[in-house]
Scaffold this motif. Sequence first.
Motif, PDB file in Angstrom:
ATOM      1  N   TYR A   1       0.863  -1.179   0.000  1.00  0.00           N
ATOM      2  CA  TYR A   1       0.000   0.000   0.000  1.00  0.00           C
ATOM      3  C   TYR A   1       0.895   1.223   0.000  1.00  0.00           C
ATOM      4  CZ  TYR A   1      -4.253   2.714   1.072  1.00  0.00           C
ATOM      5  OH  TYR A   1      -5.319   3.578   1.021  1.00  0.00           O
ATOM      6  N   GLY A   2       0.797   2.014  -1.046  1.00  0.00           N
ATOM      7  CA  GLY A   2       1.706   3.143  -1.169  1.00  0.00           C
ATOM      8  C   GLY A   2       3.128   2.655  -1.344  1.00  0.00           C
ATOM      9  N   ASP A   3       4.030   3.182  -0.541  1.00  0.00           N
ATOM     10  CA  ASP A   3       5.450   2.833  -0.651  1.00  0.00           C
ATOM     11  C   ASP A   3       5.870   1.711   0.286  1.00  0.00           C
ATOM     12  OD1 ASP A   3       5.765   4.867  -2.514  1.00  0.00           O
ATOM     13  OD2 ASP A   3       6.262   6.360  -0.989  1.00  0.00           O
ATOM     14  N   HIS A   4       4.893   1.066   0.933  1.00  0.00           N
ATOM     15  CA  HIS A   4       5.243   0.104   1.965  1.00  0.00           C
ATOM     16  C   HIS A   4       4.628  -1.281   1.736  1.00  0.00           C
ATOM     17  CE1 HIS A   4       5.955   3.982   4.025  1.00  0.00           C
ATOM     18  NE2 HIS A   4       6.976   3.324   4.557  1.00  0.00           N
ATOM     19  N   LEU A   5       5.340  -2.264   2.242  1.00  0.00           N
ATOM     20  CA  LEU A   5       4.822  -3.624   2.318  1.00  0.00           C
ATOM     21  C   LEU A   5       4.424  -3.870   3.771  1.00  0.00           C
ATOM     22  CD1 LEU A   5       4.404  -6.553   1.209  1.00  0.00           C
ATOM     23  CD2 LEU A   5       6.778  -7.011   1.904  1.00  0.00           C
ATOM     24  N   PHE A   6       3.156  -4.193   3.973  1.00  0.00           N
ATOM     25  CA  PHE A   6       2.639  -4.495   5.299  1.00  0.00           C
ATOM     26  C   PHE A   6       2.512  -6.014   5.429  1.00  0.00           C
ATOM     27  CE2 PHE A   6       1.303  -0.262   4.197  1.00  0.00           C
ATOM     28  CZ  PHE A   6       1.434   0.463   5.365  1.00  0.00           C
ATOM     29  N   VAL A   7       3.050  -6.559   6.502  1.00  0.00           N
ATOM     30  CA  VAL A   7       3.079  -8.010   6.705  1.00  0.00           C
ATOM     31  C   VAL A   7       2.623  -8.324   8.121  1.00  0.00           C
ATOM     32  CG1 VAL A   7       4.526 -10.071   6.715  1.00  0.00           C
ATOM     33  CG2 VAL A   7       5.009  -8.239   5.092  1.00  0.00           C
ATOM     34  N   ILE A   8       1.802  -9.368   8.271  1.00  0.00           N
ATOM     35  CA  ILE A   8       1.357  -9.776   9.604  1.00  0.00           C
ATOM     36  C   ILE A   8       1.756 -11.223   9.886  1.00  0.00           C
ATOM     37  CG2 ILE A   8      -0.535  -8.161   9.965  1.00  0.00           C
ATOM     38  CD1 ILE A   8      -2.446 -10.251   8.787  1.00  0.00           C
ATOM     39  N   ALA A   9       2.144 -11.479  11.123  1.00  0.00           N
ATOM     40  CA  ALA A   9       2.483 -12.822  11.581  1.00  0.00           C
ATOM     41  C   ALA A   9       1.573 -13.171  12.756  1.00  0.00           C
ATOM     42  CB  ALA A   9       3.947 -12.903  11.991  1.00  0.00           C
ATOM     43  N   TYR A  10       0.809 -14.236  12.604  1.00  0.00           N
ATOM     44  CA  TYR A  10      -0.240 -14.605  13.558  1.00  0.00           C
ATOM     45  C   TYR A  10       0.307 -14.977  14.938  1.00  0.00           C
ATOM     46  CZ  TYR A  10      -4.090 -17.389  15.535  1.00  0.00           C
ATOM     47  OH  TYR A  10      -5.053 -17.912  16.355  1.00  0.00           O
ATOM     48  N   GLU A  11       1.211 -15.927  14.990  1.00  0.00           N
ATOM     49  CA  GLU A  11       1.724 -16.396  16.281  1.00  0.00           C
ATOM     50  C   GLU A  11       2.568 -15.327  16.978  1.00  0.00           C
ATOM     51  OE1 GLU A  11       0.836 -19.112  17.717  1.00  0.00           O
ATOM     52  OE2 GLU A  11      -0.056 -20.248  16.068  1.00  0.00           O
ATOM     53  N   SER A  12       3.211 -14.475  16.213  1.00  0.00           N
ATOM     54  CA  SER A  12       4.073 -13.441  16.791  1.00  0.00           C
ATOM     55  C   SER A  12       3.316 -12.166  17.143  1.00  0.00           C
ATOM     56  CB  SER A  12       5.214 -13.110  15.826  1.00  0.00           C
ATOM     57  OG  SER A  12       6.041 -14.229  15.620  1.00  0.00           O
ATOM     58  N   ASN A  13       2.026 -12.092  16.747  1.00  0.00           N
ATOM     59  CA  ASN A  13       1.200 -10.923  17.081  1.00  0.00           C
ATOM     60  C   ASN A  13       1.858  -9.613  16.653  1.00  0.00           C
ATOM     61  OD1 ASN A  13      -0.996 -12.309  18.652  1.00  0.00           O
ATOM     62  ND2 ASN A  13       0.763 -12.877  19.920  1.00  0.00           N
TER      63      ASN A  13
ATOM     64  N   LYS B   1       8.756  -1.084   0.418  1.00  0.00           N
ATOM     65  CA  LYS B   1       8.371  -2.117  -0.546  1.00  0.00           C
ATOM     66  C   LYS B   1       9.501  -2.477  -1.515  1.00  0.00           C
ATOM     67  CE  LYS B   1       6.451   0.706  -4.300  1.00  0.00           C
ATOM     68  NZ  LYS B   1       5.273   0.948  -5.150  1.00  0.00           N
ATOM     69  N   ASN B   2      10.503  -1.610  -1.643  1.00  0.00           N
ATOM     70  CA  ASN B   2      11.598  -1.883  -2.570  1.00  0.00           C
ATOM     71  C   ASN B   2      12.814  -2.498  -1.888  1.00  0.00           C
ATOM     72  OD1 ASN B   2      10.244  -0.803  -4.895  1.00  0.00           O
ATOM     73  ND2 ASN B   2      10.629   1.239  -4.079  1.00  0.00           N
ATOM     74  N   THR B   3      13.125  -2.017  -0.678  1.00  0.00           N
ATOM     75  CA  THR B   3      14.304  -2.519   0.028  1.00  0.00           C
ATOM     76  C   THR B   3      13.967  -3.585   1.050  1.00  0.00           C
ATOM     77  OG1 THR B   3      14.190  -0.876   1.806  1.00  0.00           O
ATOM     78  CG2 THR B   3      15.350  -0.244  -0.223  1.00  0.00           C
ATOM     79  N   LEU B   4      12.709  -3.671   1.445  1.00  0.00           N
ATOM     80  CA  LEU B   4      12.220  -4.568   2.494  1.00  0.00           C
ATOM     81  C   LEU B   4      12.741  -4.223   3.886  1.00  0.00           C
ATOM     82  CD1 LEU B   4      11.766  -8.336   1.564  1.00  0.00           C
ATOM     83  CD2 LEU B   4      10.092  -6.541   1.889  1.00  0.00           C
ATOM     84  N   LYS B   5      13.387  -3.090   4.007  1.00  0.00           N
ATOM     85  CA  LYS B   5      13.874  -2.652   5.310  1.00  0.00           C
ATOM     86  C   LYS B   5      12.691  -2.275   6.189  1.00  0.00           C
ATOM     87  CE  LYS B   5      17.447  -1.750   7.948  1.00  0.00           C
ATOM     88  NZ  LYS B   5      18.414  -2.793   8.324  1.00  0.00           N
ATOM     89  N   VAL B   6      12.603  -2.889   7.356  1.00  0.00           N
ATOM     90  CA  VAL B   6      11.489  -2.636   8.276  1.00  0.00           C
ATOM     91  C   VAL B   6      11.628  -1.259   8.897  1.00  0.00           C
ATOM     92  CG1 VAL B   6      10.434  -3.317  10.463  1.00  0.00           C
ATOM     93  CG2 VAL B   6      11.029  -5.053   8.766  1.00  0.00           C
ATOM     94  N   GLU B   7      10.572  -0.464   8.798  1.00  0.00           N
ATOM     95  CA  GLU B   7      10.559   0.874   9.376  1.00  0.00           C
ATOM     96  C   GLU B   7       9.782   0.919  10.685  1.00  0.00           C
ATOM     97  OE1 GLU B   7       9.104   3.534   6.378  1.00  0.00           O
ATOM     98  OE2 GLU B   7      10.656   2.963   4.937  1.00  0.00           O
TER      99      GLU B   7
END
Length: 362
Positions: A89-101, A108-114
């Motif tokens: 969405y926009g310039d970012h990749l949003f990812v969710i992990a169920y067990e890790s909450n 979205k290009n570098t995959l660096k978590v902000e």
Amino acid sequence: MKKYYLLSLLMVCMFAFSSCSDDDDKDQYKPFVPTASNGAYVMNQGSYYSKISSTIGYLDYGTQALTDSVFVAANGFLPGNTLQSGIIYGDHLFVIAYESNVLFVANKNTLKVEKQVKVSAPRALATANGYVFISNFDGYVTRFNARTMTVQDSVKVGPNPEEMAVANGYLYVAISDGMNYMNGYANGKKVAKVNLSTFSLEKEIPVRVNPNVAAADNEGNVYVISQGNYGDIKPMLQKIDKNDKVSEMVNASMMCIDGSTLYAIYADMDPQTYVTDYTYFSMDLKTGITNDNLVKTPADFPTFIKVDPVTKHIFIGSDNVGANGSADYATAGYINEYKADGTLQKKHVAGVHPVQMVFNLK
């Protein structure tokens, strides 16, 4: 002097409106029609019980190489346990992990978590109006402000919500009641309709038991798959029109929608032998015409189906075949890439239990 003052004021106003227009054009959260697609991120869930961590890979269309673990290479840590979903969405990749909450917000290009945000048992993602919506298995949908990168609020929708679809100014949330399977998913026979303007539950729409897949077409209709009880009640695709009228369509277990075309897989499991037959098909949602021979080479144990909206290539994720002939949840799965006509282009090796692809569109 008055004339000059009015002229200057008019010029300031015109400049202000022009600036606002330019800002709107540069708004990264405005809807857009993609014209290019360079590749896709592959979400691999891993195996929580086998202690195999989730990974994120990247399929480069140019080189036709699928490289796993690009997320950990960019950040030095894994994307949590039981990776559930991702969305750009926009310039970012949003990812969710169920067990890790956790919700990860990455470039979205570098995959660096902000940013990392604590969320409760996240299951699925949807976006609209500068917000990311997260369905939480505790019965709520969280509204995350993508501009300020903060959780804004949440709304109670029902037990164990799953996938969501945005249409007509509303968020449609599949309410599965999946943890209540021993009681026949007693409260999992509805879709929650949330008003996006007020972010409040407006109504509940009755559907067949155990809905967990949702998507919308380009006409504002919402399609929901109810999985049934994995026994005598089979999975069913249903249509919710703009007036919230529900109609049953065909048996289907997983799907995606590209414009006015629906792509689906029906997994028909025999409750006695546990043998599953798979049917791959597409449907023109305007005419109702179906193609019952969607792909020429089937996958072994399909986990998802996606279509790139630019290339129109069809992607089907799959688990590998284990020693006993059943799905192997502890070894690398794969992605079958098909041309638009259903011809297999390549079988890409993925991570363990691939569950979703996210196309990097421009």
